[in-house]
Design an enzyme around this catalytic site. Structure first.
Site, short mmCIF file in Angstrom:
data_model
loop_
_atom_site.label_atom_id
_atom_site.label_comp_id
_atom_site.label_asym_id
_atom_site.label_seq_id
_atom_site.Cartn_x
_atom_site.Cartn_y
_atom_site.Cartn_z
N ASP A 86 -14.09 10.89 5.90
CA ASP A 86 -13.90 10.24 4.60
C ASP A 86 -13.98 11.25 3.46
OD1 ASP A 86 -13.60 7.74 3.06
OD2 ASP A 86 -15.60 8.23 2.32
N ARG A 112 -17.64 9.75 10.61
CA ARG A 112 -16.97 8.92 9.60
C ARG A 112 -17.16 9.49 8.20
NH1 ARG A 112 -14.22 6.43 6.79
NH2 ARG A 112 -12.81 7.76 7.95
N ASP A 148 0.87 -1.17 0.00
CA ASP A 148 0.00 0.00 0.00
C ASP A 148 0.91 1.22 0.00
OD1 ASP A 148 -2.12 1.68 0.12
OD2 ASP A 148 -2.85 1.03 2.08
N ASP A 181 -0.22 4.79 1.40
CA ASP A 181 -0.45 5.62 2.58
C ASP A 181 -0.20 4.83 3.86
OD1 ASP A 181 -1.41 8.05 1.21
OD2 ASP A 181 -3.02 6.72 0.55
#
Length: 455
Positions: free
Chosen positions: A317, A313, A169, A171
């Site tokens: 996001d 959230r 990945d 990040d």
């Protein structure tokens, strides 16, 4: 003060389907998708009092302070210790430093002379004498094994010489971020959205973020506004409501009501804090829980804890998707990204050993290009040098905007080919196109370009 660091974990998951195409000619391939995590130090220290609330550091789900049984009364048992309402909280309240608990030295815990620890044999001397045992080999072992931030801990044996492909990945894996600066971008951006878009009280803008308050491994009970630390038997060892500790009796009533039924913590209202990104969600949610409980806001009185968490959230996001975070990092990468001198040698070492290396990230091309160019050149680059994307030589395959975890489970995600020079997208038929290319279809497919978006 002794600092105990969480181990760096390695996740192993199925190889993405495009990587399977890349290795189609190797039927015996064993592969893994490695998503390594930053080691997070946890310091056991007394509570810190602030004007607004009493802050108590949540303990990590890693090692707990080791207390030698010789320090306990002869009549004490593990049940007695657990049954004591204050026992669990005392682990957070009192530090364990240099062989002492609460400042009282104990030779049974750590023996040291001139700051040099005795051998493991001295440490276990009383135990060996009790059972009349002699283990000469212990004399060659240190009293405590030092733990480094570069150590790798595995949950199972894994032979790296059998691996043919390794994926990363970006990040918080290849790209490490400066704290608390990076998290504050998301925290401040989410506060603005909660107030100006969803109508939350203006006082929310006064919340301050503390990145050192949280660790991975906790569980958020969004239905009750609680934060839980459980052990490997799924027993709740500590619980907080917002920033306030929950008493032992209440904790057991909520999460250990029946003796023969162990909670699974798999219900949808339980959220595992297994990534560093969720520290922002946790701190903002805990702050709002306290505001709902102790403030006088009709707006929050009409909302459940679960609804508040869902909106937190959504706002966090959105900050990752609308540019609030990544546009700022792209403008000032030196302020938020951490240069790792070992990154390039590691990736080149894998490729030199014949291992296929791929990058799989949810970040889109524009941000991936900026971040990886900075890590590759160790400085911000613009213009023609940025468009060269020399960092691509580190990978056999790059997939951006991958929509994980759907990438690993949804066979209907669209796959596009990215043109690195301008970031434009081209349609592909994915596996169908590879099959249509006939023999060595995967190699022919990748010869047209190895950078993709989607799944």
């Amino acid at each position: 003060m002794t600092q105990i660091k969480q181990p760096t974990m390695t996740r192993v998951a199925p190889l993405p389907k495009l990587a399977v195409a890349l290795l189609a000619s190797c039927p015996s391939v064993t592969s893994s998708f490695c998503s390594s995590f930053r080691t997070v130090p946890t310091t056991f220290k007394p509570p810190v009092l602030s004007k607004s609330r009493r802050h108590l550091k949540l303990l990590s789900c890693g090692r707990r302070p080791q207390v030698h049984l010789a320090t306990l009364p002869d009549s004490a048992s593990s049940y007695d210790i657990d049954a004591d309402e204050n026992a669990e909280q005392s682990l957070a309240d009192y530090p364990v430093t240099n062989g002492s608990i609460n400042g009282v030295a104990n030779s049974n815990l750590i023996a040291a002379v001139d700051n040099e620890p005795f051998s493991a044999q001295s440490r276990y001397k009383d135990l060996l004498n009790t059972f009349q045992l002699s283990l000469p080999s212990l004399s060659h072992l240190p009293s405590f094994r030092p733990i480094s931030a570069t150590d790798v801990f595995c949950n199972r044996e894994l032979r790296f010489d059998n691996l043919r492909a390794i994926g990363f990945d970006m990040d918080y894996t290849l790209a490490q971020y400066q704290q608390p600066g990076f998290d504050k971008l998301a925290f401040d951006g989410a506060k603005e959205k909660l107030v100006h878009s969803l109508g939350y009280p203006e006082e929310v803008l006064d919340f301050e973020y503390d990145h050192a308050y949280w660790v991975r491994g906790l569980i958020i009970d969004t239905q009750r506004g609680n934060f839980l630390k459980i052990d490997r038997h799924k027993y709740v060892r500590m619980a907080y409501h917002g920033f306030q500790p929950i008493s032992s009796n209440m904790r057991k009533y909520l999460y250990s009501r029946t003796f023969n039924k162990v909670p699974s913590f798999t219900e949808k209202y339980f959220v595992n804090m297994d990534t560093l990104f969720q520290h922002v969600d946790a701190h903002l949610f805990a702050s709002l829980v306290e505001m709902k409980d102790y403030g006088e806001h009709e707006f929050l009185d009409g909302k459940t804890y679960e609804e508040i968490y869902r909106q937190v959230r959504e706002c966090v996001d959105l900050c990752h998707r609308d540019g609030v975070i990544k546009d700022e990092v792209a403008r000032n990468p030196e302020k938020y990204l951490v240069i790792d001198k070992g990154l390039l040698p590691m990736l080149r070492g894998f490729r030199k050993a014949g291992v296929k290396v791929f990058l799989l990230t949810n970040s889109y091309w524009e941000y991936t290009q900026t971040a990886m160019n900075y890590l590759y050149h160790e400085k911000k680059v613009d213009g023609e040098l940025e468009k060269k994307n020399e960092w691509l030589e580190l990978f056999d395959l790059v997939v951006v905007g991958s929509c994980k975890p759907a990438y690993l489970t949804d066979p209907y995600l669209n796959l596009f080919r990215v043109v690195p020079e301008d970031g434009s997208l081209r349609n592909t038929d994915g596996l169908f196109e590879i099959e249509a290319l006939g023999e060595d279809g995967a190699a022919k497919f990748l010869a047209q370009g190895k950078t993709f978006q989607g799944g």
